[in-house]
Design a protein around this motif. Structure first.
Motif, PDB file in Angstrom:
ATOM      1  N   VAL A   1       0.849  -1.194   0.000  1.00  0.00           N
ATOM      2  CA  VAL A   1       0.000   0.000   0.000  1.00  0.00           C
ATOM      3  C   VAL A   1       0.883   1.241   0.000  1.00  0.00           C
ATOM      4  O   VAL A   1       1.925   1.288   0.665  1.00  0.00           O
ATOM      5  CB  VAL A   1      -0.918   0.025   1.244  1.00  0.00           C
ATOM      6  CG1 VAL A   1      -1.762   1.304   1.283  1.00  0.00           C
ATOM      7  CG2 VAL A   1      -1.820  -1.199   1.266  1.00  0.00           C
ATOM      8  N   ARG A   2       0.428   2.263  -0.736  1.00  0.00           N
ATOM      9  CA  ARG A   2       1.149   3.534  -0.768  1.00  0.00           C
ATOM     10  C   ARG A   2       0.420   4.567   0.082  1.00  0.00           C
ATOM     11  O   ARG A   2      -0.794   4.696   0.040  1.00  0.00           O
ATOM     12  CB  ARG A   2       1.259   4.041  -2.203  1.00  0.00           C
ATOM     13  CG  ARG A   2       1.852   5.456  -2.302  1.00  0.00           C
ATOM     14  CD  ARG A   2       2.018   5.908  -3.731  1.00  0.00           C
ATOM     15  NE  ARG A   2       2.468   7.294  -3.798  1.00  0.00           N
ATOM     16  CZ  ARG A   2       2.867   7.910  -4.908  1.00  0.00           C
ATOM     17  NH1 ARG A   2       2.862   7.238  -6.061  1.00  0.00           N
ATOM     18  NH2 ARG A   2       3.262   9.170  -4.878  1.00  0.00           N
ATOM     19  N   GLU A   3       1.210   5.324   0.863  1.00  0.00           N
ATOM     20  CA  GLU A   3       0.711   6.490   1.589  1.00  0.00           C
ATOM     21  C   GLU A   3       1.671   7.647   1.371  1.00  0.00           C
ATOM     22  O   GLU A   3       2.891   7.449   1.354  1.00  0.00           O
ATOM     23  CB  GLU A   3       0.618   6.210   3.097  1.00  0.00           C
ATOM     24  CG  GLU A   3      -0.746   5.836   3.611  1.00  0.00           C
ATOM     25  CD  GLU A   3      -0.844   5.998   5.114  1.00  0.00           C
ATOM     26  OE1 GLU A   3      -1.827   6.607   5.564  1.00  0.00           O
ATOM     27  OE2 GLU A   3       0.043   5.510   5.845  1.00  0.00           O
ATOM     28  N   ASP A   4       1.132   8.850   1.217  1.00  0.00           N
ATOM     29  CA  ASP A   4       1.948  10.060   1.149  1.00  0.00           C
ATOM     30  C   ASP A   4       1.641  10.894   2.387  1.00  0.00           C
ATOM     31  O   ASP A   4       0.560  11.486   2.492  1.00  0.00           O
ATOM     32  CB  ASP A   4       1.637  10.863  -0.113  1.00  0.00           C
ATOM     33  CG  ASP A   4       2.188  10.209  -1.368  1.00  0.00           C
ATOM     34  OD1 ASP A   4       2.690   9.076  -1.266  1.00  0.00           O
ATOM     35  OD2 ASP A   4       2.103  10.825  -2.446  1.00  0.00           O
ATOM     36  N   LEU A   5       2.588  10.950   3.313  1.00  0.00           N
ATOM     37  CA  LEU A   5       2.389  11.714   4.542  1.00  0.00           C
ATOM     38  C   LEU A   5       3.017  13.094   4.379  1.00  0.00           C
ATOM     39  O   LEU A   5       4.019  13.439   5.010  1.00  0.00           O
ATOM     40  CB  LEU A   5       2.991  10.961   5.736  1.00  0.00           C
ATOM     41  CG  LEU A   5       2.398   9.575   5.992  1.00  0.00           C
ATOM     42  CD1 LEU A   5       3.091   8.901   7.170  1.00  0.00           C
ATOM     43  CD2 LEU A   5       0.897   9.662   6.239  1.00  0.00           C
ATOM     44  N   GLY A   6       2.414  13.891   3.502  1.00  0.00           N
ATOM     45  CA  GLY A   6       2.943  15.207   3.206  1.00  0.00           C
ATOM     46  C   GLY A   6       3.550  15.266   1.821  1.00  0.00           C
ATOM     47  O   GLY A   6       3.552  14.272   1.082  1.00  0.00           O
ATOM     48  N   PRO A   7       4.107  16.421   1.446  1.00  0.00           N
ATOM     49  CA  PRO A   7       4.578  16.610   0.070  1.00  0.00           C
ATOM     50  C   PRO A   7       5.850  15.846  -0.280  1.00  0.00           C
ATOM     51  O   PRO A   7       6.099  15.576  -1.450  1.00  0.00           O
ATOM     52  CB  PRO A   7       4.817  18.127   0.000  1.00  0.00           C
ATOM     53  CG  PRO A   7       5.086  18.534   1.419  1.00  0.00           C
ATOM     54  CD  PRO A   7       4.216  17.648   2.258  1.00  0.00           C
ATOM     55  N   TYR A   8       6.678  15.485   0.709  1.00  0.00           N
ATOM     56  CA  TYR A   8       7.959  14.853   0.407  1.00  0.00           C
ATOM     57  C   TYR A   8       8.121  13.493   1.077  1.00  0.00           C
ATOM     58  O   TYR A   8       9.223  12.981   1.187  1.00  0.00           O
ATOM     59  CB  TYR A   8       9.121  15.760   0.855  1.00  0.00           C
ATOM     60  CG  TYR A   8       9.033  17.160   0.337  1.00  0.00           C
ATOM     61  CD1 TYR A   8       9.034  17.415  -1.031  1.00  0.00           C
ATOM     62  CD2 TYR A   8       8.937  18.243   1.209  1.00  0.00           C
ATOM     63  CE1 TYR A   8       8.948  18.715  -1.523  1.00  0.00           C
ATOM     64  CE2 TYR A   8       8.852  19.543   0.729  1.00  0.00           C
ATOM     65  CZ  TYR A   8       8.858  19.776  -0.640  1.00  0.00           C
ATOM     66  OH  TYR A   8       8.774  21.054  -1.108  1.00  0.00           O
ATOM     67  N   TYR A   9       7.042  12.931   1.553  1.00  0.00           N
ATOM     68  CA  TYR A   9       7.155  11.716   2.351  1.00  0.00           C
ATOM     69  C   TYR A   9       6.224  10.640   1.783  1.00  0.00           C
ATOM     70  O   TYR A   9       5.095  10.493   2.206  1.00  0.00           O
ATOM     71  CB  TYR A   9       6.792  12.024   3.801  1.00  0.00           C
ATOM     72  CG  TYR A   9       7.012  10.901   4.800  1.00  0.00           C
ATOM     73  CD1 TYR A   9       7.440   9.633   4.407  1.00  0.00           C
ATOM     74  CD2 TYR A   9       6.785  11.112   6.151  1.00  0.00           C
ATOM     75  CE1 TYR A   9       7.629   8.621   5.323  1.00  0.00           C
ATOM     76  CE2 TYR A   9       6.977  10.102   7.086  1.00  0.00           C
ATOM     77  CZ  TYR A   9       7.399   8.864   6.674  1.00  0.00           C
ATOM     78  OH  TYR A   9       7.583   7.865   7.587  1.00  0.00           O
ATOM     79  N   THR A  10       6.738   9.911   0.789  1.00  0.00           N
ATOM     80  CA  THR A  10       6.018   8.765   0.244  1.00  0.00           C
ATOM     81  C   THR A  10       6.537   7.503   0.911  1.00  0.00           C
ATOM     82  O   THR A  10       7.741   7.257   0.940  1.00  0.00           O
ATOM     83  CB  THR A  10       6.219   8.656  -1.277  1.00  0.00           C
ATOM     84  OG1 THR A  10       5.607   9.774  -1.917  1.00  0.00           O
ATOM     85  CG2 THR A  10       5.587   7.370  -1.813  1.00  0.00           C
ATOM     86  N   VAL A  11       5.640   6.723   1.477  1.00  0.00           N
ATOM     87  CA  VAL A  11       6.031   5.484   2.129  1.00  0.00           C
ATOM     88  C   VAL A  11       5.226   4.338   1.528  1.00  0.00           C
ATOM     89  O   VAL A  11       4.025   4.472   1.280  1.00  0.00           O
ATOM     90  CB  VAL A  11       5.828   5.540   3.657  1.00  0.00           C
ATOM     91  CG1 VAL A  11       4.381   5.837   4.026  1.00  0.00           C
ATOM     92  CG2 VAL A  11       6.272   4.238   4.317  1.00  0.00           C
ATOM     93  N   ILE A  12       5.902   3.240   1.269  1.00  0.00           N
ATOM     94  CA  ILE A  12       5.253   2.034   0.768  1.00  0.00           C
ATOM     95  C   ILE A  12       5.175   1.041   1.915  1.00  0.00           C
ATOM     96  O   ILE A  12       6.200   0.598   2.447  1.00  0.00           O
ATOM     97  CB  ILE A  12       6.036   1.420  -0.411  1.00  0.00           C
ATOM     98  CG1 ILE A  12       6.221   2.455  -1.534  1.00  0.00           C
ATOM     99  CG2 ILE A  12       5.313   0.179  -0.924  1.00  0.00           C
ATOM    100  CD1 ILE A  12       4.933   3.018  -2.080  1.00  0.00           C
TER     101      ILE A  12
END
Length: 519
Positions: free
Chosen positions: A87-98
């Motif tokens: 699953v992909r989540e973007d916790l803000g503009p520069y923080y993509t976490v898989i």
């Protein structure tokens, strides 16, 4: 917040398994489900996940209460149930976490690592604070050669069982003090006010003896104890506020927001306390050297750090700070979770007690390495507690090479979290997962069938938690002495759960009841 820039890659519909052979997982029982055997590899952009909006990414779901940040461990379960194994989540503009939920994918990630795996810090706030204060970032906030240098300097001191066991007498003595304190504070129901804080003081007393070669007066009922109360409070609040900032836009990195200012003040309290005791200990050791006297064994931990030519004064301070404080956020909550599990499972408790009584016939006897070597069931209890009430949500990695995970092409530079906790109560991985069964970890058919990468609370490989040996030793000694002295129970109808404050802590007072055992 560290920017993770995903490199430009040319996605394709299929990738030859041959080109990825260097990262194939080791052969074993679960090899048949390896993602590298998928013939069609999907592009990174197709990884499923909740809807994202510009700038905010997925943070708005947390701000609006759709997801609760202090229940992040439960959010991960929801993401896994809704979107699948990745699953992909973007916790803000520069923080993509898989988010990676499949232990076969975890195996693939570990198999691809070199000698210095790259991670994202557990607390971005701590890394930023240390940068602003011109302090050493420490093991958990560095990567590459700098991490390898620090790790190499403490490897023998912290990762060798024989080296760690030399501190058993200090842990044992601190635990005896805690037992005496506990006996004097039990109320008519057998409960002790603020058990959470009492266990935290025990942790500080034990760690202080190892780090600074002296008692810190954690049970003195004087000014020293009050000072430790402030340290315990500051550490707990720092973890809570750091978690709140994790689920906020990273404005605090541009200018000091009120929340960041509070975190910084809390860090000042912790660092100032540690630096004071580090300086006092270093000065004492130097005085012994200058007077050509033998350095007492109680200073062996600090002496080892000072003797290392690869460590600066900044390094020594931050390594000692971590050794002294990390137990408050890791060992302490796990001890509380273990006490709870033993209290609500009396049959498990009595089986563990029988083993302990055989290994330690007299409760006044010191716990030795031989004692701990004869406690397989107690160690299984601890492992089962890691499964049922985990302390952490993820193991972080930033990929150093392209990988295929759950059929998706994940390019180098991507930040992934191995979130194995979603599997801890899954019938797919555990027989009767709803039951507390330490026996599942003892040698036998079930133990052999458990996926080797589904439960790794200290991490895996070269980036395994540096304090693992100390944490395990503390857990075992504490539980041995507690069960040797008390029978544990819990109020009917009262249930303990976890709350997410960067790590997972008890969500309230732990109300274990202690009844004296007859010798």
């Amino acid at each position: 917040m560290m920017r993770v820039l995903l490199p430009r890659v040319s996605y394709c519909n299929s990738i030859s398994v041959r080109t990825l052979s260097s990262i194939a997982p080791a052969a074993g029982k679960h090899e048949e489900s390896s993602p590298l055997q998928v013939s069609k590899v999907l592009p990174f952009e197709d990884i499923p996940g909740p809807s994202r909006i510009p700038l905010w990414g997925n943070l708005l779901q947390y701000k609006l209460g759709i997801y609760k940040w202090n229940q992040y461990h439960k959010v991960l379960h929801k993401l896994n149930e809704k979107y699948g194994p990745i699953v992909r989540e973007d916790l803000g503009p520069y923080y993509t976490v898989i988010h990676v939920f499949d232990p076969d994918d975890a195996r693939t990630v570990y198999a691809a690592e070199g000698r210095s795996p790259v991670i994202r810090p557990l607390q971005e706030t701590v890394k930023l604070y240390r940068q602003k204060k011109n302090k050493s970032p420490g093991l958990g906030n560095t990567n590459g050669e700098e991490w390898y240098r620090l790790r190499s300097a403490v490897r023998h001191l912290m990762l060798q069982p024989r080296e760690v066991s030399q501190y058993l007498p200090e842990v044992d003595d601190a635990t005896n003090q805690f037992i005496a304190r506990l006996k004097s504070r039990l109320d008519s129901l057998g409960e002790v006010p603020s058990l959470n804080e009492e266990v935290a003081k025990w942790s500080q007393e034990s760690a202080g003896r190892i780090c600074f070669g002296k008692s810190l007066g954690c049970f003195s009922q004087g000014t020293d104890e009050k000072e430790l109360d402030n340290i315990i409070f500051s550490n707990r609040e720092m973890f809570r506020l750091s978690a709140a900032l994790k689920f906020s836009l990273p404005i605090y990195k541009i200018f000091p927001t009120p929340l960041w200012q509070e975190v910084s003040k809390l860090e000042d309290v912790l660092v100032d306390y540690a630096e004071k005791h580090v300086n006092e200990t270093v000065n004492k050791i130097n005085s012994f050297v200058q007077e050509s006297r033998n350095i007492p064994n109680c200073y062996s931990f600090m002496s080892h750090l000072i003797a290392s030519k690869d460590l600066s004064k900044k390094d020594i301070t931050v390594l000692t700070l971590s050794m002294f404080l990390d137990g408050l956020s890791t060992t302490v909550p796990m001890l509380l979770f273990n006490l709870y599990n033993l209290a609500i499972h009396p049959h498990v408790q009595e089986k563990a007690f029988a083993e302990i009584k055989n290994a330690l016939p007299d409760p006044k006897m010191p716990v030795t390495s031989k004692t701990l070597g004869n406690l397989p069931y107690l160690k299984a209890v601890v492992k089962e507690s890691f499964r049922t009430l985990p302390n952490g949500t993820d193991i972080s990695r930033i990929l150093e090479k392209d990988l295929v995970l759950s059929g998706y092409h994940i390019p180098a530079g991507t930040h992934i979290n191995l979130n194995m906790l979603v599997n801890f109560k899954s019938a797919k991985y555990f027989h009767e997962p709803e039951k507390f069964l330490p026996e599942r970890w003892l040698r036998g058919d079930e133990a052999q069938s458990i996926h080797p990468f589904v439960l790794t609370p200290f991490g895996h490989g070269t980036r395994t938690c540096a304090g693992r040996r100390f944490a395990e030793q503390d857990l075992y000694v504490f539980l041995v002495k507690i069960l040797r002295n008390f029978t544990l129970s819990y109020p009917d109808g009262v249930k303990l759960d976890g709350v997410y404050h960067t790590l997972i802590f008890p969500n309230g007072p732990v109300r274990v009841r202690f009844q004296h055992r007859e010798v």
